[in-house]
Design an enzyme around this catalytic site. Structure first.
Site: not given
Length: 263
Positions: A30, A42, A153
């Site tokens: 991530h 994010h 992401c």
């Protein structure tokens, strides 16, 4: 950081850095932009989206898993309605994972040596002020619909760092993870006829690995020819996300952006 790992300590990162952490026993990572003050911007799947919209069930939706209160950052989890771009503290971003720093401007040899995608790029980063400006602007205005292959992401963080946008919307996005996920099975398929010509399993494995690495390199945003530089204020217009009023809304939110970063 080194050739084998990009793991760093918290004291080693600076505002504007592209950071990431591994999830699900290194299954995927991530990514986000560290904006200073132990805060990270994010991109996650929108928690208000219809569950039948096609977003993979194993995608990491940090917003829905955030604690109701954060002792470090009271505004942890801030985001605009129906937007997947979220501001959290570094602790909540990492969860139980370690901290890694994404590398920019690496040489082709270093890029190919990194077997796992989503850890580096040959593209160069813009100055930290430009990176943070893009991240905070997108926090207020969104980054479109989350797509695990074309708009995830890592794509968000790569855009914040470089301002580069892929023209061809039908192919894979900027994400190195997506390129790896597609490149590995593709390399295996393309190399399978070689089994008839190469009796040695080692030879077939070497060719397959070579095809995989070259497919990753060919889709890296630093070497692709189908990319253009797009101002963050023009991003919605280029991708048909919003209307002509986006820029005016962003100007109204500049003060709140500065307050969020400094608080």
């Amino acid at each position: 950081m080194g050739l084998l790992t990009n793991r760093v300590e918290r004291s080693e990162i600076s505002p504007g850095d592209h950071i990431y952490t591994w999830r699900a026993v290194f299954t995927y990572s991530h990514h986000g932009i560290f904006v200073g003050g132990s805060k990270v911007v994010h991109f996650t799947p929108d928690r208000n989206r219809d569950p039948n919209s096609g977003t993979p069930s194993d995608s990491y939706d940090l917003v829905s898993s955030l604690p109701s209160s954060c002792s470090i950052f009271p505004d942890c989890g801030f985001r605009q309605p129906n937007s997947g771009v979220v501001l959290t503290c570094l602790d909540c971003f990492l969860g139980k994972g370690s901290l890694y720093s994404f590398e920019y401007g690496v040489t082709p040899s270093v890029f190919l040596a990194k077997v796992r995608g989503g850890t580096c790029t040959t593209a160069t980063s813009d100055p930290p002020d430009a990176v943070i400006h893009r991240a905070m602007y997108l926090l207020q205005n969104g980054f479109g619909n989350y797509d695990v292959f074309q708009n995830n992401c890592e794509d968000f963080a790569l855009y914040c760092k470089t301002g580069l946008l892929i023209i061809d919307k039908s192919g894979v996005g900027r994400s190195g993870q997506a390129s790896s996920a597609i490149g590995a099975p593709l390399a295996a398929i393309l190399s399978s006829p070689l089994k008839l010509l190469m009796p040695s399993p080692v030879g077939v494995a070497t060719v397959t690995a070579g095809m995989y690495c070259m497919s990753r390199y060919a889709t890296d945003i630093g070497v692709r020819t189908d990319v253009i530089k797009v101002r963050v204020e023009d991003l919605a217009m280029n991708l048909d996300w919003g209307d002509d009023g986006t820029e005016e809304v962003a100007e109204d939110n500049d003060a709140s952006n500065r307050q969020i970063v400094r608080s």
